[in-house]
Scaffold this active site. Structure first.
Site, mmCIF file in Angstrom:
data_model
loop_
_atom_site.group_PDB
_atom_site.id
_atom_site.type_symbol
_atom_site.label_atom_id
_atom_site.label_comp_id
_atom_site.label_asym_id
_atom_site.label_seq_id
_atom_site.Cartn_x
_atom_site.Cartn_y
_atom_site.Cartn_z
ATOM 1 N N LYS A 200 13.020 17.242 38.268
ATOM 2 C CA LYS A 200 13.158 18.677 38.548
ATOM 3 C C LYS A 200 13.470 19.466 37.266
ATOM 4 C CE LYS A 200 14.199 22.709 39.811
ATOM 5 N NZ LYS A 200 13.680 23.719 40.683
ATOM 6 N N ARG A 240 -8.386 20.333 29.264
ATOM 7 C CA ARG A 240 -7.041 19.735 29.228
ATOM 8 C C ARG A 240 -6.018 20.638 28.534
ATOM 9 N NH1 ARG A 240 -10.745 16.043 29.051
ATOM 10 N NH2 ARG A 240 -11.038 16.117 26.810
ATOM 11 N N CYS A 254 16.632 29.905 36.808
ATOM 12 C CA CYS A 254 16.270 28.486 36.685
ATOM 13 C C CYS A 254 15.766 28.127 35.296
ATOM 14 C CB CYS A 254 15.185 28.149 37.697
ATOM 15 S SG CYS A 254 15.679 28.553 39.361
#
Ligand code: SAJ
Length: 427
Positions: A200, A240, A254
């Protein structure tokens, strides 16, 4: 199942409502008594419209019940804040929740920590809490199941995102997985606690590093006289490569916080992560610097209007918002600065009540947040209100050609300068 949800904020409330909708009986607990009173009265004043609707429905059916204490339940889900103080994790809310759960949890209950935490926190804090309560943790099922929802799309993402369930033991993950399967349509992967915790924090740190790269490129492209937006769009056509967008800095509760969980774990092997944080942290200084360039250092009697207090587009949340940093930096330089945001209700600084109030007599307009509503700004109306003609667009939100044609002098972050445009817009 009976489920207690601890922490009824941006994550806990929609999670509680979602569980209630899935047929569980959910007890919502929060340390904020005023919030509990509001919810008890059926009023939901926080969150996105979909969250409010879902919560009201859950309260209406009687499946979501508000409680002043943490009740005994089959499962406990913890969604409390884990901020940093001086860049160090402050885990007091998790410790408090763990103690409350340990005091009431019956044998065989599930305990899930959703709050983002530094690696090794879940087992350490819950084992300590259960040891203090004199209860064997081995009789519980303990897991870390990090929340991953994107503010702005919370209900959709709660229902559809893939989830990671990190169990203290493999059977803990297996049991908790069943609970999440009852409301989550995304893939659910089982792992151990520390891997779930680390993954996370890594997700958000990856984003911070990627945005820092985009911000560094924006400043470099300006020096080179190249448009960074075109450059990134072209580079991203490589199958990519996926570079994110530059901006005035990285806000929210966050992404600017979580990388510190890693750099605190070992400052010596996390140089890239720390540098990315610094690159993003300095972006508001660059934007404030551009404003001062427009003012040519003469700040006396000058006024700046900042549009957007929220940390990103179309949210009402101004936590850690770079717009607030820009506001503070301009004020520190003695510039009269007003701020306007149609969505944010409070953010610690006074907000203008209308675009007109914010723009009146302004010398420079700063676009700090690209709210959809700002796209309908009309150059002629803005010009009629402002004293100056200068705009700093830190989000590349405005149609630069249109605004320039209308007579504005625009600085757009990372844009190739139109001509060595005389920045003479400020009288
Ligand atoms: N930003 C940029 N450039 C970009 C994207 C974002 O400057 O290309 C800025 C935004 O303007 C904002 C900040 O970054 O100030 C963060 O916004 P965000 O949309 O990247 O992320 P959050 O904080 O709203 O939500 C993140 C998400 N994490 C990831 O995408 C990896 C979300 O899924 C998490 O659940 C959430 O953090 C969380 O709670 O951890």
């Amino acid at each position: 199942m009976n489920i207690s949800v601890l922490g009824l904020g941006y994550i806990g409330l929609p999670t509680a409502a979602m569980l209630a909708q899935a047929g569980h009986v959910v007890y919502g607990y929060d340390v904020n008594g005023a919030l509990l009173e509001e919810l008890r009265a059926g009023r939901v004043s926080i969150g996105e419209p979909e969250v409010r609707a879902l919560t009201q429905a859950a309260i209406g059916t009687g499946h979501l019940l508000v409680r002043d204490v943490v009740p005994r339940a089959d499962a406990y889900i913890v969604c409390v804040p884990t901020p940093t103080v001086g860049n160090r994790p402050d885990l007091r809310c998790v410790e408090d929740a763990a103690a409350r759960i340990a005091a009431v949890a019956p044998r065989g209950s599930m305990i899930v920590l959703e709050s983002t935490v530094p690696p090794r926190t879940t087992e350490r804090l819950f084992e300590a809490a259960f040891a203090s309560a004199g209860k064997p943790i081995d009789e519980m099922y303990l897991a870390h199941c990090p929340e991953r929802v994107l503010p702005g799309a919370i209900v959709h993402e709660l229902r559809n995102n893939a989830r990671i369930v990190g169990g203290r033991r493999p059977e803990d993950a297996r049991v908790v997985r069943k609970l999440y399967e009852s409301f989550c349509k995304g893939d659910i992967t089982e792992t151990d606690c520390v891997t779930a915790e680390l993954s996370k924090v890594v997700e958000n740190t990856y984003r911070d590093v990627n945005i820092a790269f985009a911000n560094e490129l924006a400043l470099l492209a300006e020096e080179l006289g190249v448009d960074v937006w075109e450059t990134i769009a072209l580079a991203n056509r490589h199958p990519r490569v996926n570079i994110l967008a530059p901006g005035p800095g990285v806000g929210g509760h966050c992404i600017p916080v979580d990388p510190h969980f890693l750099s605190n774990a070992n400052p010596f092997v996390t140089e890239l992560i720390q540098t990315a944080r610094r690159v993003n942290h300095r972006m508001p200084y660059r934007i404030a610097h551009r404003v001062c360039e427009f003012l040519r250092g003469d700040v006396v009697g000058k006024k700046v209007a900042i549009f957007g207090a929220a940390y990103k587009r179309d949210v009402d949340d101004a936590r850690e918002s770079p717009a607030l940093d820009i506001f503070a930096l301009l004020r520190e330089r003695g510039i009269e600065t007003t701020m306007y945001d149609p969505l944010v209700r409070s953010c610690g600084v006074p907000l203008a009540s209308s675009t007109q109030e914010a723009l009146r007599e302004a010398d420079v307009l700063v676009i700090a947040t690209d709210h959809t509503q700002f796209a309908s700004l009309e150059p002629a109306e803005v010009m009629a209100l402002m004293r100056g003609r200068a705009i700093v667009d830190a989000r590349r939100m405005l149609d630069a050609d249109r605004w320039r044609r209308a007579g504005f002098d625009l600085y757009v972050l990372g844009e190739k300068p139109p001509v060595a445009a005389a920045r003479a817009a400020v009288a």
